[in-house]
Design an enzyme around this catalytic site. Structure first.
Site, short mmCIF file in Angstrom:
data_model
loop_
_atom_site.label_atom_id
_atom_site.label_comp_id
_atom_site.label_asym_id
_atom_site.label_seq_id
_atom_site.Cartn_x
_atom_site.Cartn_y
_atom_site.Cartn_z
N THR A 36 0.83 -1.20 0.00
CA THR A 36 0.00 0.00 0.00
C THR A 36 0.87 1.25 0.00
O THR A 36 0.38 2.34 -0.27
CB THR A 36 -0.89 0.04 1.26
N GLY A 125 17.12 -11.32 2.55
CA GLY A 125 16.08 -11.84 1.65
C GLY A 125 14.89 -12.41 2.40
O GLY A 125 14.09 -13.15 1.84
N SER A 126 14.73 -12.04 3.67
CA SER A 126 13.66 -12.64 4.47
C SER A 126 12.43 -11.76 4.55
O SER A 126 11.46 -12.11 5.21
CB SER A 126 14.18 -12.92 5.87
N SER A 131 18.05 -4.65 3.81
CA SER A 131 18.66 -3.58 3.00
C SER A 131 18.30 -2.19 3.54
O SER A 131 19.17 -1.33 3.64
CB SER A 131 18.34 -3.72 1.52
N ASP A 176 9.75 0.72 4.58
CA ASP A 176 10.85 0.05 5.28
C ASP A 176 11.80 1.04 5.92
O ASP A 176 12.13 0.94 7.11
CB ASP A 176 11.63 -0.85 4.31
C1 GLA Z 1 9.00 -4.02 0.28
C2 GLA Z 1 9.18 -2.54 -0.03
C3 GLA Z 1 8.19 -1.68 0.75
C4 GLA Z 1 6.76 -2.22 0.61
C5 GLA Z 1 6.71 -3.72 0.86
C6 GLA Z 1 5.36 -4.31 0.58
O1 GLA Z 1 9.37 -4.28 1.60
O2 GLA Z 1 10.48 -2.12 0.25
O3 GLA Z 1 8.28 -0.35 0.33
O4 GLA Z 1 6.22 -1.88 -0.62
O5 GLA Z 1 7.66 -4.42 0.08
O6 GLA Z 1 4.42 -3.81 1.46
#
Ligand code: GLA
Length: 390
Positions: A36, A125-126, A131, A176
């Site tokens: 979203t 990668g989890s 990152s 993130d």
């Molecule tokens: C990854 C992206 C985020 C978000 C999620 C899905 O983690 O880095 O910005 O879009 O996927 O919600």
């Protein structure tokens, strides 16, 4: 490995002396509100106590030395400040390098290089944002060591996202880096990605734990599939805008979407948009339910989120569905879903205290039987955001 041992390794690699500083940057788990954040919707992540430690010291010359105790201890990747281009051979170091590059793009030029070393315990990668953890860590280390006082934690998150998008090629949203930079112990962050307004919501579950289960699978082409979803949402928005005055899919409530979805001329794109709209509304409702202490409703919405990510957004995979289904059939699991970008990675579940051990035992056994792989189960602890620790 811990921060003291990392300091020892730093000194072994680069020598002692000077102003050497240590930092920590968390990973994150998203409780609800998936895919979203690039649709102007809401997300509800929290920073976790797993994360990345970083040690850094400034240099007088133009060399940037990168080293990771996770990758090849003792191996130093050296980049001169005169050429900051992305190079495959830099491997993981493209993440911190991208941050230096992004700062330069934003007009912040460092007046010398550095020695840095990191070590982290977020499985890469989890789907727990290893990152973003490194990006915000690097931004924080630079801000602190080079005394760039004008940069707020939000700026550091935005620089991290900018580097991820424009240097490392994943067109991710802000969730993130925001969660990593702004994390707060025992709180999740209810973030509106349309205007970056946010509230901290206390997570004081007395009877439940947040359980993260790592499927240990990471499918290839994750970034390209991610970027493709993003483009599909943009295409849906464009078609809806032929009639509706909206800026993003997050502006739509469910009724307006349902009444206008036929403006979208492709079945697949309609499904992607449906997920984005419904997931945003679910997230708003879930946070509301939590405020009223209605953990059961929160769990139901997590389950619905998974089904939508599996069927409409199509970012789940067999292994993750297996983990979620095993959780759903365990007594005492309040809700369970895939978390993060998808195509592998982790699930997040809310589990009654009495059921945690039972779930762990059951899922470890059954997952092995069904997939031939071992999953990993962690109890999430919600921690603070990126910071200097000494
Ligand atoms: C990854 C992206 C985020 C978000 C999620 C899905 O983690 O880095 O910005 O879009 O996927 O919600």
């Amino acid at each position: 490995m811990d921060e003291k041992l990392l300091m020892k390794k730093f000194i072994e690699a680069y020598g002692d002396g000077g102003d050497i500083r240590t930092y920590f940057s968390p990973g994150r788990v998203n409780l609800i509100g998936e895919h979203t954040d690039y649709n102007g919707g809401h997300v509800f992540p929290c920073a976790i106590t797993l994360g990345t430690f970083g040690i850094m010291r400034r240099r007088d010359d133009s060399k940037m030395n990168f080293s990771s105790a996770n990758v090849r201890l003792g191996h130093v990747i050296t980049v001169d400040m005169s050429d900051m281009s992305y190079k495959q051979e830099y491997n993981w170091a493209n993440y911190p390098l991208g941050v230096v590059w992004a700062m330069k793009e934003k007009g912040i030029e460092l007046d010398g290089g550095f020695d840095m070393m990191i070590w982290g315990n977020i499985p890469s990668g989890s789907g727990l944002s290893s990152s973003a953890s490194i990006e915000v860590l690097m931004a924080k280390m630079i801000q602190d060591l080079y005394e760039i006082k004008s940069l707020s934690m939000l700026d550091l998150a935005l620089i991290g996202q900018y580097s991820e998008n424009n240097f490392n090629g994943c067109n991710s949203g802000i969730m993130d880096q925001f969660a990593v930079a702004m994390g707060k112990k025992d709180h999740a962050i209810f973030l509106n990605t349309a205007d970056l307004s946010y509230q901290y919501a206390p997570i004081d579950l007395a009877d439940e734990k947040i359980v993260i289960i790592n499927s240990k699978v990471k499918h290839s082409l994750v970034d390209s599939a991610y970027n493709e979803r993003r483009e599909q949402c943009a295409a849906a928005l464009k078609q809806l805008q032929t009639k509706l005055d909206i800026k993003s899919l997050g502006d739509l409530d469910i009724d307006t979407f349902e009444a206008n979805k036929d403006l979208i001329n492709s079945e697949i794109i309609r499904k992607r948009a449906k997920h984005a709209v419904y997931e945003n509304q679910r997230t708003i409702e879930a946070v509301d339910a939590l405020k009223k202490n209605d953990v059961e409703r929160f769990g139901e919405l997590m389950n619905q989120s998974h089904i939508s990510l599996r069927d409409d957004y199509e970012v789940s995979c067999e292994e993750i569905d297996t983990l979620v289904e095993l959780a759903w059939e365990t007594d005492g699991v309040v809700g369970s879903r895939i978390t993060g970008g998808g195509f592998g990675g982790c699930t997040v579940s809310i589990v009654k205290n009495y059921a945690v051990d039972k779930l762990k035992e059951y899922i470890e056994e059954e997952y092995l039987v069904k997939t031939g792989m071992r999953c990993e189960v962690y109890i999430a602890e919600i921690g603070d955001g990126t910071r200097r620790i000494n």
